[in-house]
Scaffold this motif. Structure first.
Motif, PDB file in Angstrom:
ATOM      1  N   LYS A  59       0.871  -1.172   0.000  1.00 40.93           N
ATOM      2  CA  LYS A  59       0.000   0.000   0.000  1.00 40.93           C
ATOM      3  C   LYS A  59       0.916   1.233   0.000  1.00 40.93           C
ATOM      4  O   LYS A  59       1.942   1.251   0.665  1.00 40.93           O
ATOM      5  N   ASP A  60       0.514   2.246  -0.747  1.00 36.08           N
ATOM      6  CA  ASP A  60       1.384   3.412  -0.909  1.00 36.08           C
ATOM      7  C   ASP A  60       1.790   4.027   0.430  1.00 36.08           C
ATOM      8  O   ASP A  60       2.941   4.436   0.615  1.00 36.08           O
ATOM      9  N   SER A  61       0.857   4.089   1.358  1.00 34.87           N
ATOM     10  CA  SER A  61       1.139   4.795   2.605  1.00 34.87           C
ATOM     11  C   SER A  61       2.093   4.041   3.531  1.00 34.87           C
ATOM     12  O   SER A  61       2.582   4.610   4.512  1.00 34.87           O
ATOM     13  N   VAL A  62       2.366   2.765   3.245  1.00 35.69           N
ATOM     14  CA  VAL A  62       3.282   2.006   4.102  1.00 35.69           C
ATOM     15  C   VAL A  62       4.606   1.711   3.419  1.00 35.69           C
ATOM     16  O   VAL A  62       5.555   1.262   4.071  1.00 35.69           O
ATOM     17  N   ARG A  63       4.667   1.970   2.119  1.00 34.92           N
ATOM     18  CA  ARG A  63       5.906   1.675   1.385  1.00 34.92           C
ATOM     19  C   ARG A  63       7.046   2.492   1.970  1.00 34.92           C
ATOM     20  O   ARG A  63       6.931   3.680   2.204  1.00 34.92           O
ATOM     21  N   GLY A  64       8.154   1.805   2.217  1.00 32.49           N
ATOM     22  CA  GLY A  64       9.302   2.466   2.826  1.00 32.49           C
ATOM     23  C   GLY A  64       9.330   2.368   4.341  1.00 32.49           C
ATOM     24  O   GLY A  64      10.367   2.603   4.960  1.00 32.49           O
ATOM     25  N   ARG A  65       8.183   2.033   4.943  1.00 24.37           N
ATOM     26  CA  ARG A  65       8.113   1.869   6.393  1.00 24.37           C
ATOM     27  C   ARG A  65       7.882   0.410   6.779  1.00 24.37           C
ATOM     28  O   ARG A  65       8.364  -0.045   7.811  1.00 24.37           O
ATOM     29  N   PHE A  66       7.120  -0.319   5.970  1.00 21.51           N
ATOM     30  CA  PHE A  66       6.797  -1.718   6.242  1.00 21.51           C
ATOM     31  C   PHE A  66       7.579  -2.608   5.286  1.00 21.51           C
ATOM     32  O   PHE A  66       7.797  -2.248   4.127  1.00 21.51           O
ATOM     33  N   THR A  67       7.920  -3.791   5.768  1.00 24.03           N
ATOM     34  CA  THR A  67       8.585  -4.782   4.937  1.00 24.03           C
ATOM     35  C   THR A  67       7.948  -6.139   5.163  1.00 24.03           C
ATOM     36  O   THR A  67       7.869  -6.612   6.299  1.00 24.03           O
ATOM     37  N   ILE A  68       7.507  -6.749   4.068  1.00 23.11           N
ATOM     38  CA  ILE A  68       6.939  -8.096   4.149  1.00 23.11           C
ATOM     39  C   ILE A  68       8.011  -9.097   3.745  1.00 23.11           C
ATOM     40  O   ILE A  68       8.822  -8.837   2.849  1.00 23.11           O
ATOM     41  N   SER A  69       8.013 -10.231   4.421  1.00 23.33           N
ATOM     42  CA  SER A  69       8.968 -11.285   4.086  1.00 23.33           C
ATOM     43  C   SER A  69       8.327 -12.635   4.396  1.00 23.33           C
ATOM     44  O   SER A  69       7.370 -12.710   5.165  1.00 23.33           O
ATOM     45  N   ARG A  70       8.860 -13.676   3.803  1.00 23.94           N
ATOM     46  CA  ARG A  70       8.315 -15.011   4.048  1.00 23.94           C
ATOM     47  C   ARG A  70       9.437 -16.021   4.159  1.00 23.94           C
ATOM     48  O   ARG A  70      10.511 -15.834   3.583  1.00 23.94           O
ATOM     49  N   ASP A  71       9.175 -17.075   4.896  1.00 22.01           N
ATOM     50  CA  ASP A  71      10.096 -18.192   5.048  1.00 22.01           C
ATOM     51  C   ASP A  71       9.318 -19.439   4.660  1.00 22.01           C
ATOM     52  O   ASP A  71       8.510 -19.947   5.443  1.00 22.01           O
ATOM     53  N   ASN A  72       9.531 -19.910   3.446  1.00 22.41           N
ATOM     54  CA  ASN A  72       8.757 -21.049   2.955  1.00 22.41           C
ATOM     55  C   ASN A  72       9.100 -22.340   3.695  1.00 22.41           C
ATOM     56  O   ASN A  72       8.273 -23.248   3.778  1.00 22.41           O
TER      57      ASN A  72
END
Length: 120
Positions: A59-72
């Motif tokens: 979402k534009d308002s969280v870009r640069g502040r939030f980071t999503i990651s996954r561990d399969n």
């Protein structure tokens, strides 16, 4: 049966950080995403990541502040949230679906949600 369990929500002051985690059981090879719903508002897309991690949306308002990651290997998805503001206050949900999309209505499996409250 697919089961998603979120953790990591809480109360934090503005400018602080939180890390959300979601453990998924029963499904793999799916896109994973984070959504949020504030009181009186519709559920909205926050971040999503494809199964191999090659596509990531924010979402534009969280870009640069939030980071999503996954561990399969562990079937988990995380959302690192930095520089939080009171506008980020909401119940946060993780979800999985075969397709990575920003439309909440198209995601098929959801967690129970975890509350994030940011005080000013």
């Amino acid at each position: 049966q697919v089961r998603l369990v979120e953790s990591g929500g809480g109360l934090v002051q503005a400018g602080g950080s939180l890390r959300l985690s979601c453990k998924v059981s029963g499904r793999t090879f799916y896109a994973m995403g984070w959504f949020r719903q504030a009181p009186g508002k519709e559920r909205e897309f926050v971040a999503g990541i494809s199964w191999r991690g090659g596509r990531i949306y924010y979402k534009d308002s969280v870009r640069g502040r939030f980071t999503i990651s996954r561990d399969n290997a562990k079937n988990t998805v995380a959302l690192q949230m930095n520089n939080l503001t009171p506008e980020d206050t909401a119940v946060y949900y993780c979800a999985v679906d075969p397709t990575l999309t920003v439309q909440p209505a198209l995601w098929t499996h959801w967690g129970q949600g975890t509350q994030v409250t940011v005080s000013s």
